[in-house]
Design an enzyme around this catalytic site. Structure first.
Site, mmCIF file in Angstrom:
data_model
loop_
_atom_site.group_PDB
_atom_site.id
_atom_site.type_symbol
_atom_site.label_atom_id
_atom_site.label_comp_id
_atom_site.label_asym_id
_atom_site.label_seq_id
_atom_site.Cartn_x
_atom_site.Cartn_y
_atom_site.Cartn_z
ATOM 1 N N LYS A 22 0.604 -1.071 -0.138
ATOM 2 C CA LYS A 22 0.332 -0.233 -0.168
ATOM 3 C C LYS A 22 0.996 1.051 0.182
ATOM 4 O O LYS A 22 0.794 1.842 -0.836
ATOM 5 C CB LYS A 22 -1.216 0.000 1.446
ATOM 6 C CG LYS A 22 -1.452 1.430 1.367
ATOM 7 C CD LYS A 22 -2.341 1.076 2.548
ATOM 8 C CE LYS A 22 -2.257 1.936 4.157
ATOM 9 N NZ LYS A 22 -1.885 2.765 4.216
ATOM 10 N N ASN A 23 1.643 1.147 1.250
ATOM 11 C CA ASN A 23 2.875 2.894 1.070
ATOM 12 C C ASN A 23 3.674 2.740 -0.081
ATOM 13 O O ASN A 23 4.065 3.887 -0.121
ATOM 14 C CB ASN A 23 3.322 2.564 2.677
ATOM 15 C CG ASN A 23 2.205 2.581 3.547
ATOM 16 O OD1 ASN A 23 0.776 3.312 3.355
ATOM 17 N ND2 ASN A 23 2.951 2.409 4.541
ATOM 18 N N CYS A 116 -6.285 7.441 8.717
ATOM 19 C CA CYS A 116 -6.282 7.034 10.169
ATOM 20 C C CYS A 116 -6.054 8.259 11.482
ATOM 21 O O CYS A 116 -5.433 8.740 11.189
ATOM 22 C CB CYS A 116 -5.078 6.142 10.646
ATOM 23 S SG CYS A 116 -6.077 4.341 10.102
ATOM 24 N N ARG A 121 -0.569 14.062 13.574
ATOM 25 C CA ARG A 121 -0.545 14.298 11.564
ATOM 26 C C ARG A 121 -0.790 15.436 11.270
ATOM 27 O O ARG A 121 -1.817 15.457 9.901
ATOM 28 C CB ARG A 121 -1.608 13.270 10.773
ATOM 29 C CG ARG A 121 -1.560 11.732 11.778
ATOM 30 C CD ARG A 121 -2.539 10.639 11.093
ATOM 31 N NE ARG A 121 -0.801 9.929 10.979
ATOM 32 C CZ ARG A 121 -1.026 8.730 9.445
ATOM 33 N NH1 ARG A 121 -2.644 8.173 9.646
ATOM 34 N NH2 ARG A 121 0.114 8.588 8.940
ATOM 35 N N PRO A 122 -0.026 16.420 11.595
ATOM 36 C CA PRO A 122 0.068 17.400 10.752
ATOM 37 C C PRO A 122 0.536 17.844 9.063
ATOM 38 O O PRO A 122 1.244 16.543 9.054
ATOM 39 C CB PRO A 122 0.042 18.596 11.707
ATOM 40 C CG PRO A 122 1.464 17.737 12.492
ATOM 41 C CD PRO A 122 0.602 16.469 12.928
ATOM 42 N N ILE A 123 0.277 18.860 8.677
ATOM 43 C CA ILE A 123 1.056 19.149 7.587
ATOM 44 C C ILE A 123 2.282 19.934 6.682
ATOM 45 O O ILE A 123 1.958 20.664 6.001
ATOM 46 C CB ILE A 123 0.153 18.590 6.006
ATOM 47 C CG1 ILE A 123 -0.521 19.250 6.141
ATOM 48 C CG2 ILE A 123 -0.867 17.823 6.187
ATOM 49 C CD1 ILE A 123 -1.538 19.363 5.171
ATOM 50 N N ASP A 124 2.138 20.654 8.278
ATOM 51 C CA ASP A 124 3.324 21.652 8.454
ATOM 52 C C ASP A 124 4.489 20.923 7.969
ATOM 53 O O ASP A 124 5.184 22.886 7.067
ATOM 54 C CB ASP A 124 3.046 22.547 10.258
ATOM 55 C CG ASP A 124 4.041 20.997 11.120
ATOM 56 O OD1 ASP A 124 3.493 20.086 10.788
ATOM 57 O OD2 ASP A 124 4.881 21.207 11.420
ATOM 58 N N ASP A 305 3.685 0.746 12.474
ATOM 59 C CA ASP A 305 2.455 0.064 12.182
ATOM 60 C C ASP A 305 2.242 -1.077 12.639
ATOM 61 O O ASP A 305 1.389 -2.479 11.990
ATOM 62 C CB ASP A 305 2.463 0.174 10.636
ATOM 63 C CG ASP A 305 2.212 1.131 9.981
ATOM 64 O OD1 ASP A 305 1.245 2.301 10.208
ATOM 65 O OD2 ASP A 305 2.554 1.522 8.943
ATOM 66 N N ARG A 397 -8.748 -0.674 4.468
ATOM 67 C CA ARG A 397 -8.328 0.475 3.801
ATOM 68 C C ARG A 397 -6.868 -0.147 3.189
ATOM 69 O O ARG A 397 -5.598 0.214 2.153
ATOM 70 C CB ARG A 397 -8.021 2.050 4.704
ATOM 71 C CG ARG A 397 -8.883 2.152 5.032
ATOM 72 C CD ARG A 397 -8.482 3.641 5.923
ATOM 73 N NE ARG A 397 -7.109 3.868 5.232
ATOM 74 C CZ ARG A 397 -6.224 4.551 5.629
ATOM 75 N NH1 ARG A 397 -6.467 4.993 7.532
ATOM 76 N NH2 ARG A 397 -4.842 5.027 5.446
HETATM 77 C C1 UD1 Z 1 3.850 7.147 6.394
HETATM 78 C C2 UD1 Z 1 3.080 5.906 6.038
HETATM 79 C C3 UD1 Z 1 2.259 5.122 8.081
HETATM 80 C C4 UD1 Z 1 3.456 5.215 8.868
HETATM 81 C C5 UD1 Z 1 4.309 5.919 8.882
HETATM 82 C C6 UD1 Z 1 5.477 5.790 9.967
HETATM 83 C C7 UD1 Z 1 1.683 6.224 3.975
HETATM 84 C C8 UD1 Z 1 0.826 6.485 3.088
HETATM 85 N N1 UD1 Z 1 1.597 6.084 5.586
HETATM 86 O O1 UD1 Z 1 2.862 7.766 7.205
HETATM 87 O O2 UD1 Z 1 1.527 3.716 7.711
HETATM 88 O O3 UD1 Z 1 2.928 4.530 9.683
HETATM 89 O O4 UD1 Z 1 5.262 6.545 7.709
HETATM 90 O O5 UD1 Z 1 6.118 5.100 9.263
HETATM 91 O O6 UD1 Z 1 3.196 6.154 3.766
HETATM 92 N N2 UD1 Z 1 4.539 15.110 11.446
HETATM 93 C C9 UD1 Z 1 4.395 16.335 11.184
HETATM 94 N N3 UD1 Z 1 4.676 17.343 10.587
HETATM 95 C C10 UD1 Z 1 4.236 16.974 8.990
HETATM 96 C C11 UD1 Z 1 4.427 15.485 8.532
HETATM 97 C C12 UD1 Z 1 3.999 15.003 9.783
HETATM 98 O O7 UD1 Z 1 4.403 16.508 12.854
HETATM 99 O O8 UD1 Z 1 4.559 17.911 7.840
HETATM 100 C C13 UD1 Z 1 4.750 13.995 12.197
HETATM 101 C C14 UD1 Z 1 3.502 13.225 12.016
HETATM 102 O O9 UD1 Z 1 2.146 13.505 13.205
HETATM 103 C C15 UD1 Z 1 4.025 12.034 12.761
HETATM 104 C C16 UD1 Z 1 5.498 11.654 12.384
HETATM 105 O O10 UD1 Z 1 6.122 12.894 12.184
HETATM 106 O O11 UD1 Z 1 3.781 12.127 14.287
HETATM 107 C C17 UD1 Z 1 5.727 11.200 11.534
HETATM 108 O O12 UD1 Z 1 4.892 11.168 10.484
HETATM 109 P P1 UD1 Z 1 5.609 10.518 8.588
HETATM 110 O O13 UD1 Z 1 6.519 9.643 8.323
HETATM 111 O O14 UD1 Z 1 5.252 11.940 8.607
HETATM 112 O O15 UD1 Z 1 3.953 9.659 8.538
HETATM 113 P P2 UD1 Z 1 3.135 9.446 6.817
HETATM 114 O O16 UD1 Z 1 3.904 9.701 5.758
HETATM 115 O O17 UD1 Z 1 1.863 10.245 7.774
#
Ligand code: UD1
Length: 416
Positions: A22-23, A116, A121-124, A305, A397
């Site tokens: 998936k990822n 999920c 899970r912010p996008i900052d 995961d 999913r």
């Molecule tokens: C991806 C995977 C998910 C996995 C995760 C960690 C996909 C589709 N999903 O999620 O299955 O559990 O990696 O291996 O590939 N964060 C921020 N700001 C941001 C982005 C992230 O604070 O802009 C934080 C998140 O809240 C989290 C941490 O960074 O605490 C790691 O998140 P990230 O590695 O970005 O995970 P995803 O890409 O969402």
């Protein structure tokens, strides 16, 4: 029909093939937007997240066809740059389309992505890093707009490792003007797959598999055919099912080379493991204590995961244990459901302390997110009696057909 009914207490025996990742498939599908023409992506899993990604691509003007696990994406007609809110809302990976669409169209308007509920899970960091490449972003309450004349390369010194940010930057950088350096880059195998796809298409990326990626923007990419690797998290799920219910299973195509931390943890818990060129043989059940606990980390550390699945294995091991979650801040949502099944688990901050001597009994429980949902099904396989796991849509999913795969492994369960 949004549940799974499980007749527990039966040990496993059988063989199943591990689906495509998936990822890995989601960012690769997003990356097709960078390429004019038709890309062919093999071994794409038939799961709802892929379905939503394909809907998003279609809404942007792509022609998408599917023959079993082969997906063809023709991006010739891409015209729109607004994404439908319902698909963006259910799937966090829709954020992947931001980097790719900015590279292709120069402007994007989208709602904040969903996925999920495992922490904030912010996008900052996505937005901050893209700003460094010349993107202007206007953030509203529910949606945001991003505009870039021409993306330019940048040195991206990130405050922490993020899978999604690394992927988004790769997608934005591969056609940008000049060089982009990403450090520290995430090293997950899914990022390596994305880089291999782009390199095959003519992208210039160095440092693949390391924490420093250097991307030299090119003018154009060309269409390619690419095979998505097998899903290490799905393989880890069925490995854990055997650890919990006992028995012996063969996981065909399990990507063992990507699963070192998982295999060493499963081995320490008591599983007999044999790595074959075409998959993984697993025997036995969890019965040992993990002396140093289990701490989730970025790759190559133990994957977050699989944390809830190993929590179930520890709860059934007969030995007390603890887990520390360092990646997401709210990934213990499974605990109250396991407690309903008789588990004794105490959460303190980002640590869960698990008693291993409590027998689990089946009852009605509710999945709250994808991997936690799969972990509840696995717990029910090992528990006495008949159980129901509600909210199967979370599990769908990421798993093609969890009931079919587990039945191939000798479990007794059905859709309900
Ligand atoms: C991806 C995977 C998910 C996995 C995760 C960690 C996909 C589709 N999903 O999620 O299955 O559990 O990696 O291996 O590939 N964060 C921020 N700001 C941001 C982005 C992230 O604070 O802009 C934080 C998140 O809240 C989290 C941490 O960074 O605490 C790691 O998140 P990230 O590695 O970005 O995970 P995803 O890409 O969402």
């Amino acid at each position: 029909m949004d549940a799974v009914r499980i007749y527990g207490g039966k040990s496993l025996s059988g063989q199943t093939r591990i689906q495509g990742s998936k990822n890995a498939s989601l960012p690769i599908l997003a990356a097709t937007l960078l390429i004019d023409g038709t890309c062919e992506i093999e071994n794409c899993p038939d799961i709802s997240d892929v379905y939503h990604m394909l809907r998003l691509l279609e809404s942007l003007g792509c022609q998408v066809t599917r023959e079993k696990s082969l997906i063809r994406v023709d991006t010739g007609g891409v015209a729109a740059c607004d994404m439908p809110a319902d698909s963006v809302g259910v799937m966090r990976s829709s954020i992947m389309l931001l980097g790719a669409l900015l590279a292709r169209m120069g402007t994007v308007s989208m709602e904040y992505p969903g996925g999920c509920v495992i922490g904030k899970r912010p996008i900052d960091q996505h937005l901050c890093a893209l700003r460094r490449m010349g993107v202007e972003i206007i953030e509203g309450r529910e949606e945001f707009q991003a505009k870039a004349g021409k993306l330019h390369g940048a040195v991206q010194e990130l405050p922490f490792v993020s899978v999604g940010v690394t992927e988004n930057l790769i997608l934005a950088a591969v056609l940008a003007e000049g060089e982009t350096v990403i450090c520290p880059a995430a090293r997950e195998p899914e990022i390596q797959a994305l880089c291999e796809f782009l390199i095959k298409a003519g992208g210039r990326i160095q440092g693949v598999g390391t924490k420093r990626l250097v991307i030299e923007g090119v003018k154009k990419l060309h269409p390619v055919r690419f095979r998505v690797p097998a899903d290490r998290i799905v393989a880890g799920t069925y490995l854990t099912a055997c650890l919990c219910a006992g028995g012996n299973v063969f996981l065909e195509d399990a990507p063992c080379e990507q699963m070192q931390s998982v295999l060493s943890c499963a081995g320490a818990l008591g599983a007999g493991l044999m790595v074959w060129p075409d998959g993984l043989f697993v025997e036995g059940r969890a019965c040992n204590r993990l002396a140093d606990g289990l701490v989730t980390k970025v790759y190559p550390g133990f994957p977050t995961d699989l944390q809830s699945l190993f929590m179930v294995a520890i709860a059934l091991s007969g030995q007390d244990g603890w887990i520390e979650e360092t990646v997401f801040e709210n990934r213990f949502r499974i605990v109250p459901e396991l407690v309903k099944m008789g588990a004794d688990i105490r959460v303190e901050g980002n640590r869960a302390y698990i008693r291993g001597d409590r027998p689990l009994h089946n009852t009605i429980v509710e999945a709250q997110e994808l991997r936690g949902g799969a972990a509840l099904v696995v717990a029910a396989l090992a528990a006495e009696g008949t159980g129901i796991v509600r909210n199967r849509h979370y599990i769908d999913r990421g798993y093609e057909d969890i009931t079919l795969s587990l039945r191939e492994l000798g479990a007794d369960l059905e859709l309900a």
